[in-house]
Structure formats: C-alpha cells, structure tokens
Motif scaffolding. Structure first.
Motif, PDB file in Angstrom:
ATOM      1  N   ARG A   1       0.772  -1.240   0.000  1.00  0.00           N
ATOM      2  CA  ARG A   1       0.000   0.000   0.000  1.00  0.00           C
ATOM      3  C   ARG A   1       0.802   1.287   0.000  1.00  0.00           C
ATOM      4  N   GLY A   2       2.054   1.226   0.407  1.00  0.00           N
ATOM      5  CA  GLY A   2       2.818   2.454   0.615  1.00  0.00           C
ATOM      6  C   GLY A   2       3.344   3.093  -0.652  1.00  0.00           C
ATOM      7  N   ASP A   3       3.484   4.399  -0.598  1.00  0.00           N
ATOM      8  CA  ASP A   3       4.143   5.142  -1.673  1.00  0.00           C
ATOM      9  C   ASP A   3       5.649   5.231  -1.406  1.00  0.00           C
ATOM     10  N   ILE A   4       5.991   5.395  -0.123  1.00  0.00           N
ATOM     11  CA  ILE A   4       7.384   5.486   0.309  1.00  0.00           C
ATOM     12  C   ILE A   4       7.535   4.555   1.500  1.00  0.00           C
ATOM     13  N   PHE A   5       8.637   3.780   1.512  1.00  0.00           N
ATOM     14  CA  PHE A   5       8.903   2.891   2.639  1.00  0.00           C
ATOM     15  C   PHE A   5      10.222   3.303   3.272  1.00  0.00           C
ATOM     16  N   GLY A   6      10.171   3.646   4.562  1.00  0.00           N
ATOM     17  CA  GLY A   6      11.338   4.146   5.277  1.00  0.00           C
ATOM     18  C   GLY A   6      12.096   3.071   6.023  1.00  0.00           C
ATOM     19  N   LEU A   7      13.419   3.145   5.929  1.00  0.00           N
ATOM     20  CA  LEU A   7      14.317   2.223   6.624  1.00  0.00           C
ATOM     21  C   LEU A   7      15.352   3.011   7.409  1.00  0.00           C
ATOM     22  N   TRP A   8      15.806   2.434   8.524  1.00  0.00           N
ATOM     23  CA  TRP A   8      16.934   3.011   9.238  1.00  0.00           C
ATOM     24  C   TRP A   8      18.209   2.502   8.600  1.00  0.00           C
ATOM     25  N   GLY A   9      19.301   3.214   8.790  1.00  0.00           N
ATOM     26  CA  GLY A   9      20.572   2.832   8.192  1.00  0.00           C
ATOM     27  C   GLY A   9      21.109   1.529   8.763  1.00  0.00           C
ATOM     28  N   GLU A  10      21.187   0.526   7.926  1.00  0.00           N
ATOM     29  CA  GLU A  10      21.731  -0.779   8.274  1.00  0.00           C
ATOM     30  C   GLU A  10      22.827  -1.116   7.274  1.00  0.00           C
ATOM     31  N   PRO A  11      23.606  -2.168   7.526  1.00  0.00           N
ATOM     32  CA  PRO A  11      24.606  -2.574   6.539  1.00  0.00           C
ATOM     33  C   PRO A  11      23.956  -2.838   5.182  1.00  0.00           C
ATOM     34  N   LEU A  12      24.754  -2.719   4.146  1.00  0.00           N
ATOM     35  CA  LEU A  12      24.235  -2.842   2.784  1.00  0.00           C
ATOM     36  C   LEU A  12      23.503  -4.160   2.560  1.00  0.00           C
ATOM     37  N   ALA A  13      24.072  -5.274   2.989  1.00  0.00           N
ATOM     38  CA  ALA A  13      23.426  -6.577   2.755  1.00  0.00           C
ATOM     39  C   ALA A  13      22.081  -6.656   3.469  1.00  0.00           C
ATOM     40  N   ASP A  14      21.999  -6.136   4.677  1.00  0.00           N
ATOM     41  CA  ASP A  14      20.741  -6.147   5.426  1.00  0.00           C
ATOM     42  C   ASP A  14      19.718  -5.222   4.764  1.00  0.00           C
ATOM     43  N   THR A  15      20.171  -4.078   4.302  1.00  0.00           N
ATOM     44  CA  THR A  15      19.284  -3.147   3.613  1.00  0.00           C
ATOM     45  C   THR A  15      18.761  -3.760   2.319  1.00  0.00           C
ATOM     46  N   ARG A  16      19.630  -4.453   1.595  1.00  0.00           N
ATOM     47  CA  ARG A  16      19.208  -5.124   0.357  1.00  0.00           C
ATOM     48  C   ARG A  16      18.080  -6.113   0.641  1.00  0.00           C
ATOM     49  N   LYS A  17      18.208  -6.889   1.716  1.00  0.00           N
ATOM     50  CA  LYS A  17      17.168  -7.863   2.082  1.00  0.00           C
ATOM     51  C   LYS A  17      15.854  -7.157   2.402  1.00  0.00           C
ATOM     52  N   GLN A  18      15.935  -6.037   3.094  1.00  0.00           N
ATOM     53  CA  GLN A  18      14.713  -5.299   3.422  1.00  0.00           C
ATOM     54  C   GLN A  18      14.048  -4.747   2.163  1.00  0.00           C
TER      55      GLN A  18
END
Length: 195
Positions: A15-32
């Motif tokens: 449903r979202g237009d924008i999904f916010g993430l906190w700064g995590e390592p690149l591999a973890d961010t990729r999974k998210q």
C-alpha cells in the motif's frame, strides 16, 4: 510507511508510496528492500514503493578527525546529560519494535560495517530511532550514501547530532559531492547508445 517487521513489509509493500528504513549494513538493507518489493509484487502492484533510508553522518576534514569527533559524540550519548533522556524517553533496556532490535543485533556484530556505517551510536541510544552514523570525510560519506542509492534507495535523509552545524556542513560538503556524482551518472547514461 516504515518498519522492519514482516507485517510492516507487507503493509508498506502492498500500500505504501514510500517505505522508510533506518541505516543498516548494505546486505541487510538489500534484504529489506527485496522484502518490500516482493510484497508489492504479491499485491499485484505495477509500481513499487520508493525506498527512504536515514542516517546521522559524522564528518570532518580527515578520517582521523571524523573518528575523533564520532567518539566524542558517542561519549556524550553514553555519559552526558542527553544519555539519560535518550534512555528514559526513547530507549529502555529492551526495545519492543523490530527495527530497534535489528539495529542492536547489527551493533553487536561489529562497530563498523561496509564503507562507513558505524553502529555504537545505536547501542548508546538503545536504538531509539534512526541512530546509526556514517563516519568519515565528506568524500567517504558521500560515497557511502551513493552505495545506498545503488541498492535502490530513492530518498536519503541525513541529520546529525549538532543540528545547525551539521546541516551547514552537509550542505557545503556532502550534498554537492552526491549531486555531482548523480549528475555524472545521468550524463553517462544519456550518452549510452540504445540497444
């Protein structure tokens, strides 16, 4: 929309237009990012939510000075008057949200991840919100931000621990480097022949 739980990915992806993430390592961010995009596909979306990642950069003219500054900030977060406020109002012994739990687990792995991601600030604040830092010279931090753009981050927010002075430094030293590289990439892409 934001979050780090399976439910957050499902709702934000569908449903979202924008999904916010906190700064995590690149591999973890990729999974998210992959999880959010997978939920968008499951929901039958032809578009995907834009990804927003947030950090607290700590910069100085040299790497050594940046790390000295980072450790001074960490000492204030751990022991200064603000430390009790962080713990009492935003943190606590064991946060209930998945995002904070993730940041604490990442911080327990090691202090520095990838090019410049520094996690002791997350531990010091109980991972109460966007608390990871990118530490280094403006060039190092700009390159680290671009690493997240390369992963698929459409939006990046940066705010520091000394709001006014950090804002001025980011505007003078980081943003021009990021904009210059993005313009260079766009120009190079425009020059590529069509297949």
């Amino acid at each position: 929309m934001g979050g780090s739980s399976a439910e957050a990915y499902q709702v934000g992806g569908s449903r979202g237009d924008i999904f916010g993430l906190w700064g995590e390592p690149l591999a973890d961010t990729r999974k998210q990012i992959d999880a959010v995009h997978a939920e968008a596909a499951k929901a039958g979306r032809v578009d995907r939510p834009r990804i927003w990642v947030t950090f607290r950069p700590i910069i100085a003219a040299t790497e050594e000075l940046a790390w000295e500054k980072a450790h001074r900030i960490l000492a204030v977060l751990k022991e200064g008057p603000a430390a009790a406020w962080w713990r009492n109002n935003l943190g606590g012994p064991s946060p209930q949200n998945v995002g904070s739990q993730r940041l604490l687990e990442i911080a327990a792995r090691k202090d520095v991840h990838d090019r410049a991601l520094w996690t002791p600030t997350a531990s010091a604040t109980g991972a109460a919100g966007a608390s990871t830092a990118l530490v280094g010279t403006p060039e190092t931090v700009a390159a680290a931000l671009l690493d997240y753009v390369d992963l698929g981050a459409d939006l990046i927010s940066i705010r520091g621990y000394d709001n006014l002075n950090d804002l001025i430094d980011y505007g003078r030293f980081i943003l021009p480097l990021v904009r210059q590289e993005l313009a260079h990439r766009q120009a190079a892409t425009a020059k590529e022949p069509a297949a």
